[in-house]
Design a protein around this motif. Structure first.
Motif, PDB file in Angstrom:
ATOM      1  N   ALA A 122       0.835  -1.206   0.000  1.00 13.89           N
ATOM      2  CA  ALA A 122       0.000   0.000   0.000  1.00 13.89           C
ATOM      3  C   ALA A 122       0.870   1.256   0.000  1.00 13.89           C
ATOM      4  O   ALA A 122       0.616   2.199  -0.755  1.00 13.89           O
ATOM      5  N   ILE A 146       1.178   4.214  -2.862  1.00 16.90           N
ATOM      6  CA  ILE A 146       0.971   5.652  -2.624  1.00 16.90           C
ATOM      7  C   ILE A 146       2.179   6.452  -3.106  1.00 16.90           C
ATOM      8  O   ILE A 146       2.050   7.423  -3.867  1.00 16.90           O
ATOM      9  N   MET A 169      -3.152   9.457   3.833  1.00 16.17           N
ATOM     10  CA  MET A 169      -2.266   9.496   2.674  1.00 16.17           C
ATOM     11  C   MET A 169      -1.551  10.847   2.559  1.00 16.17           C
ATOM     12  O   MET A 169      -0.347  10.922   2.328  1.00 16.17           O
ATOM     13  N   THR A 191      -3.332  -0.780   5.677  1.00 14.23           N
ATOM     14  CA  THR A 191      -3.247  -1.172   4.270  1.00 14.23           C
ATOM     15  C   THR A 191      -4.516  -0.767   3.515  1.00 14.23           C
ATOM     16  O   THR A 191      -4.454  -0.146   2.455  1.00 14.23           O
ATOM     17  N   LYS A 223      -6.781   1.431   4.281  1.00 16.90           N
ATOM     18  CA  LYS A 223      -6.911   2.888   4.202  1.00 16.90           C
ATOM     19  C   LYS A 223      -6.021   3.456   3.097  1.00 16.90           C
ATOM     20  O   LYS A 223      -6.443   4.321   2.310  1.00 16.90           O
ATOM     21  N   ALA A 224      -4.815   2.917   3.048  1.00 14.54           N
ATOM     22  CA  ALA A 224      -3.872   3.408   2.034  1.00 14.54           C
ATOM     23  C   ALA A 224      -4.417   3.139   0.625  1.00 14.54           C
ATOM     24  O   ALA A 224      -4.426   4.024  -0.223  1.00 14.54           O
ATOM     25  N   PHE A 225      -4.927   1.928   0.435  1.00 14.16           N
ATOM     26  CA  PHE A 225      -5.444   1.587  -0.899  1.00 14.16           C
ATOM     27  C   PHE A 225      -6.686   2.402  -1.248  1.00 14.16           C
ATOM     28  O   PHE A 225      -6.837   2.867  -2.367  1.00 14.16           O
ATOM     29  N   GLN A 227      -7.365   5.304  -0.268  1.00 17.32           N
ATOM     30  CA  GLN A 227      -6.969   6.686  -0.592  1.00 17.32           C
ATOM     31  C   GLN A 227      -6.309   6.784  -1.962  1.00 17.32           C
ATOM     32  O   GLN A 227      -6.484   7.774  -2.680  1.00 17.32           O
ATOM     33  N   ILE A 228      -5.561   5.727  -2.333  1.00 18.42           N
ATOM     34  CA  ILE A 228      -4.984   5.733  -3.689  1.00 18.42           C
ATOM     35  C   ILE A 228      -6.111   5.689  -4.719  1.00 18.42           C
ATOM     36  O   ILE A 228      -6.113   6.420  -5.707  1.00 18.42           O
ATOM     37  N   LYS A 259      -7.592   8.986  -5.122  1.00 13.65           N
ATOM     38  CA  LYS A 259      -6.718   9.852  -5.933  1.00 13.65           C
ATOM     39  C   LYS A 259      -6.831   9.495  -7.413  1.00 13.65           C
ATOM     40  O   LYS A 259      -6.938  10.346  -8.282  1.00 13.65           O
ATOM     41  N   LYS A 260      -6.774   8.164  -7.677  1.00 11.44           N
ATOM     42  CA  LYS A 260      -6.781   7.707  -9.059  1.00 11.44           C
ATOM     43  C   LYS A 260      -8.110   8.023  -9.758  1.00 11.44           C
ATOM     44  O   LYS A 260      -8.146   8.286 -10.971  1.00 11.44           O
ATOM     45  N   ASN A 295     -13.750   5.152   3.697  1.00 10.34           N
ATOM     46  CA  ASN A 295     -12.665   5.771   4.465  1.00 10.34           C
ATOM     47  C   ASN A 295     -13.152   6.182   5.866  1.00 10.34           C
ATOM     48  O   ASN A 295     -12.464   5.949   6.868  1.00 10.34           O
TER      49      ASN A 295
END
Lengths: 118, 661
Positions: free
Chosen positions: A16, A20, A104, B457, B459-461, B463-464, B467-468, B485
């Protein structure tokens, strides 16, 4: 822009974080396991270390990195699921601290801050 | 006036025998005086020796009825030696126990006989010719003195008179002594019967073997009727009446015991139930003494049997309580105000290792660990105020030196007047539950850490992804990811709370204190929560301008918790009001909502761990019930206070204060 190394024993977290930071255009290496400091042969601009590495203490690793001739000047950010770990991390020599789970934006901001100053 | 010529001594003695044969003292005295006056003298006085060797005038009798008033004065004023000493003559007889005769009275007699001047005058008025004093002697000694006098026209007492009167005196003394003894016996008997009738139990005598009484010789006091409803007559109607009315369950045992007591030749005590006339049972305790004949053979028994029903009830309660105490798994002990152990049950023996005999009478200090000795004085201070200590968790040391985690409940022991005389302590071994708690806390700590890793993990995905997908401008997708989220954040908060809880419970909560601007911390909390609140407007009133030294992160958590609760529990309201109330040495914050409120019963426990108000109106609100507990712990660790003021359906105001130093 320099290379970033992420050390965490959780594969999911590594993936992850890599996603990012690569999304932000950084060059990222990950490390889930290590026996010694040989990985420091490669030159990094920033190292992100998990506080609790399976079987090893992230704080000790930071101390070793900060003492190593090849990486003592490299900025190190520590991450932990314990929000209280900040103070201990700073004492161990970490330049900054990010609590898990992180936003993030916070991660990107802190990484950029250190990379800019390099 | 007497006439000596008419006296026939034999007849006189015979008369004496019949006259003085009664056991009535007063009658004997009267009869004696009538025998003596006028036959042998014109007047006589009888004195008796009373306790202490003093004389008391029993009677003075004159033949001449005109002199009755003098007799009255004598009997009144000169009854004893209170007003005047006895005459020299009386004193002499008292000492010598011998007869005194004054054949012809002259002036010197008056000097010796008069007790005082008035007595002298009266004697002068009487003007006797002759005087004789005769001791009343028995084998036990002098019991009285007969004093006789003859008038002027008679002849003086002579040897013949002396012999005769001495014989009369001898007889009279015996009669008087008998009547005195009889009176004494009668008094004793009365006293005894009176005592017996006042004994709250039956006094009895039974002849023969217990199983074969001889009824005609038996005795039972009147109390039997009060105690059992049977009259003494009914009781004595059959030889084994007392056996007939024994409770069937006790009969065999009682006959056996009573026979053993009889055969012992001494006596004994036994307890059993009798059935009253109305068939209700009475618990009795019989104290028996064996009656022996000259050869030492048991002939019967006598004794007292008491109603012990009430005592037995109390004893039963006591023994039941004692059995409970004894069989309890908890250590139950009592000690006096100096800490000297007074009682020690089996549970205490198991927990602390000392046996009852090892520690009874010794100081309880033995089981206090070295570093907790002062606890004893602190506890006794509370006990002395008459207050109890509930579920106090501490450590004690066992005989073999092992430290034990215990939970103690200590209560003052009071005497009948309410004065504190000691304390009771119930101790429970909580080593195991403590260990379990430690393991559970470690588990929660570890688990929450482990749970955070996958969330990190996710949360990170997420957020990506956000963004994407941003360039796509797909509002629905953005909404989904935003919600995902938010839920991950909620999950993170819950896990953080669990982690905090485990730290508080295991005593590992450390504050990272620093100086910070208090007002801006409140603003941060308000901004964070306002962003998520759809319907509520959060208003902040007042400011402190204080720089506070504390754990910024923890106080922010408290503020967030209180604001979240305020919104959560006021679904229909439109605002939440925050007041910052600065003080000289502290700053207080009030968070007021206009929601469902908290009932008085629940207000007390609202800061307890896992407490959640359980009314119907609160059921719809989810949560772990640890938020306020954690908040209160954080505030207490800062030396501050947290409290609530609330009314049902009106809303709640939560306050917390943080000291400045």
């Amino acid at each position: 822009m320099g290379k970033i190394l992420i050390i965490d024993d959780d594969k999911g977290v590594l993936d992850a974080m890599r996603a990012i930071l690569e999304f932000e255009g950084h060059d990222v290496s990950t490390l889930a396991k290590f026996e010694n400091l040989n990985f420091l042969k490669e030159k990094f601009s920033l190292i992100l270390v998990d506080y609790l590495l399976s079987g090893k203490d992230g704080k000790i690793l930071i101390k070793k990195i900060k003492k190593s001739p090849q990486a003592k000047k490299v900025a190190v950010i520590m991450l932990s699921a314990h929000p209280d770990a900040k103070e201990a991390s700073v004492q161990a020599g970490a330049d900054d601290f990010i609590s898990k789970p992180f936003e993030m934006d916070e991660l990107i901001e802190k990484v950029n801050k250190f990379l800019k100053s390099v | 006036m007497y006439s000596d010529k008419s006296i026939k001594p034999i007849i006189f003695i015979g008369k004496l025998n019949t006259k003085l044969s009664t056991l009535d003292l007063q009658k004997n005295i009267n009869d004696l005086t009538k025998l003596l006056v006028p036959t042998l003298a014109d007047w006589c006085t009888i004195h008796m020796v009373v306790e202490g060797g003093n004389l008391i005038r029993l009677k003075t009798f004159f033949n001449d009825p005109k002199k009755a008033n003098i007799a009255r004065i004598f009997s009144k004023k000169y009854k004893d030696s209170k007003n005047a000493p006895p005459s020299k003559y009386l004193t002499k007889v008292l000492k010598t126990k011998k007869t005194v005769i004054v054949r012809n009275i002259d002036e010197s007699w008056y000097k010796q006989a008069a007790r005082d001047s008035e007595h002298y005058k009266l004697l002068k008025e009487l003007n006797p010719k002759s005087h004789m004093l005769v001791p009343l002697l028995t084998h036990s000694g002098l019991i009285g003195i007969i004093s006789l006098a003859r008038n002027k026209n008679s002849h003086g007492f002579n040897k013949t008179d002396e012999i005769l009167i001495n014989q009369i005196a001898h007889k009279a003394a015996m009669a008087i002594e008998n009547s005195i003894l009889y009176k004494k016996i009668q008094q004793q008997n009365d006293r005894l019967l009176n005592t017996v009738s006042n004994v709250p139990g039956i006094v009895w005598e039974a002849w023969g073997k217990p199983s074969k009484n001889i009824p005609q010789n038996n005795y039972v006091s009147d109390y039997i009727e009060k105690m059992l409803g049977y009259t003494p007559k009914e009781w004595l109607s059959s030889p084994d009446f007392w056996i007939k009315i024994i409770h069937p369950d006790d009969k065999k045992r009682v006959i056996k015991e009573s026979t053993e007591i009889f055969n012992s030749g001494i006596g004994g005590v036994n307890r059993f139930r009798w059935l009253k006339k109305d068939k209700t049972p009475v618990w009795v305790e019989a104290h028996s003494k064996v009656i022996l004949d000259e050869s030492g053979k048991p002939q019967g028994m006598r004794g007292v049997t008491m109603d012990i029903t009430e005592r037995k009830k109390a004893e039963d309660v006591l023994s039941r309580l004692a059995a409970i105490v004894e069989s309890s798994d908890d250590a139950i002990i009592s000690k006096d105000l100096k800490g000297i152990v007074q009682s020690w049950n089996k549970g205490a023996e198991r927990l602390y290792g000392y046996t009852e005999s090892e520690i009874l009478g010794k100081s309880i200090a033995k089981i206090f660990p070295e570093d907790r000795k002062e606890e004893f004085y602190e506890m006794m201070e509370v006990i002395n105020m008459g207050e109890a200590i509930d579920h106090f968790e501490t450590k004690r040391v066992s005989k073999n030196g092992r430290l034990i985690d215990v939970s103690l409940s200590i209560a003052p022991l009071k005497d009948a007047n309410g004065k504190v005389i000691g304390a009771s302590a119930i101790g429970r071994d909580i080593s195991e539950s403590k260990e379990l708690e430690r393991r559970k806390d470690a588990f929660i700590g570890m688990a929450s850490h482990e749970l955070k890793t996958p969330i990190t993990t996710m949360k990170a995905f997420v957020q990506i992804l956000q963004k994407k997908l941003e360039p796509l401008k797909d509002a629905k997708l953005e909404y989904f990811l935003d919600k995902t989220n938010q839920q991950l954040d909620r999950l993170t908060d819950l896990i953080s709370s669990l982690l905090d809880l485990s730290k508080i419970q295991s005593g590992q909560l450390d504050l990272n204190k620093e100086k910070f601007d208090f007002d801006s911390l409140i603003s941060t909390a308000v901004e964070d929560i306002q962003g998520l609140a759809n319907n509520h407007k959060i208003q902040v009133k007042g400011k402190s301008g204080y720089i506070v030294y504390g754990d910024k992160h923890r106080i922010l958590q408290v503020m967030t918790n209180l604001l979240n609760n305020a919104i959560k529990y006021s679904p229909g309201a439109e605002k939440v009001v925050i007041k910052i109330l600065p003080d000289e040495n502290k700053v207080t914050v009030a968070v007021q909502d206009f929601g469902i409120g908290i009932s008085k019963v629940h207000q007390k426990r609202i800061f307890d761990r896992f407490f959640r108000a359980s009314g119907a109106s609160e059921k719809t609100f989810p949560g772990l019930g640890i938020g306020l507990y954690i908040s209160s712990q954080f505030i207490h660790r800062h030396g501050g206070k947290i409290w609530v003021d609330s009314a049902k359906q009106k809303g709640s105001t939560f306050y917390f204060s943080i000291p400045l130093k």
